[in-house]
Design a protein around this motif. Structure first.
Motif, PDB file in Angstrom:
ATOM      1  N   GLY A  34     -28.892 -81.539  16.571  1.00 23.96           N
ATOM      2  CA  GLY A  34     -29.726 -81.966  17.694  1.00 23.96           C
ATOM      3  C   GLY A  34     -29.976 -80.873  18.720  1.00 23.96           C
ATOM      4  N   ASN A  94     -31.371 -86.658  26.289  1.00 24.91           N
ATOM      5  CA  ASN A  94     -32.117 -86.424  25.050  1.00 24.91           C
ATOM      6  C   ASN A  94     -31.180 -86.052  23.899  1.00 24.91           C
ATOM      7  N   GLN A  98     -30.528 -87.983  20.337  1.00 20.23           N
ATOM      8  CA  GLN A  98     -30.550 -87.253  19.061  1.00 20.23           C
ATOM      9  C   GLN A  98     -29.298 -87.552  18.232  1.00 20.23           C
ATOM     10  N   GLN A  99     -28.158 -87.694  18.882  1.00 20.39           N
ATOM     11  CA  GLN A  99     -26.903 -87.917  18.155  1.00 20.39           C
ATOM     12  C   GLN A  99     -26.882 -89.249  17.420  1.00 20.39           C
ATOM     13  N   HIS A 101     -29.618 -90.894  16.468  1.00 17.24           N
ATOM     14  CA  HIS A 101     -30.872 -91.050  15.731  1.00 17.24           C
ATOM     15  C   HIS A 101     -30.599 -91.205  14.236  1.00 17.24           C
ATOM     16  N   ARG A 110     -27.728 -88.921  12.422  1.00 13.58           N
ATOM     17  CA  ARG A 110     -27.582 -87.459  12.554  1.00 13.58           C
ATOM     18  C   ARG A 110     -26.117 -87.103  12.794  1.00 13.58           C
TER      19      ARG A 110
END
Length: 161
Positions: A34, A94, A98-99, A101, A110
């Motif tokens: 990420g 953000n 991302q982590q 996602h 992820r």
């Protein structure tokens, strides 16, 4: 088409320039899923010298992630901070998103460890926003350690149930 191609080349040039600028610092932030060159350089730019923070709690407070105690007349509540570096807060937010996602092709998260932690917090009754803030706080600890000791990210092993 040529405009799009020129834009992509400009972005690639900028990314290469950023990579060259941050490489001498010895940070390995890009080893974390990420985090790309742009995100790593944003962390470095917003945090500055990591050694000015004696611990990760101080960095969390600077980023506006740590809760603030409000009290008067013997009554005390804990509220979300509206203070701190809002750019840094947004970068951490953000990254937290991302982590957790889910990757489209493989349908796996992820970062499975953070995804499981997020699901655990939701099961405990936290809202999605509160669970993301819990992840952000964990990320502050990780980023602080990675920057202070110039170490790479190591994916924690998941417990097999």
């Amino acid at each position: 088409y040529l405009m799009k191609l020129a834009h992509q080349e400009g972005v690639q040039d900028l990314t290469l320039t950023l990579k060259a600028l941050i490489k001498p610092l010895g940070m390995q932030l890009e080893t974390m899923p990420g985090i790309n060159t742009v995100t790593a350089s944003a962390f470095i730019a917003e945090i500055g010298d990591i050694h000015r923070f004696t611990n990760s709690d101080k960095l969390a407070r600077y980023a506006g992630i740590a809760p603030v105690r409000m009290g008067s007349g013997g009554k005390e509540t804990i509220q979300k901070s509206k203070q701190g570096n809002r750019k840094l807060y947004t970068i951490f937010y953000n990254l937290a998103v991302q982590q957790i996602h889910i990757c489209k092709g493989s349908k796996t998260p992820r970062n499975p460890v953070f995804y499981e932690y997020y699901q655990k917090k939701l099961a405990e009754g936290k809202t999605k926003q509160q669970a993301l803030i819990c992840i952000m706080r964990g990320l502050v600890n990780i980023i602080y350690g990675m920057m202070k000791h110039k170490t790479a990210y190591i994916m924690p092993e998941r417990k097999v149930s």
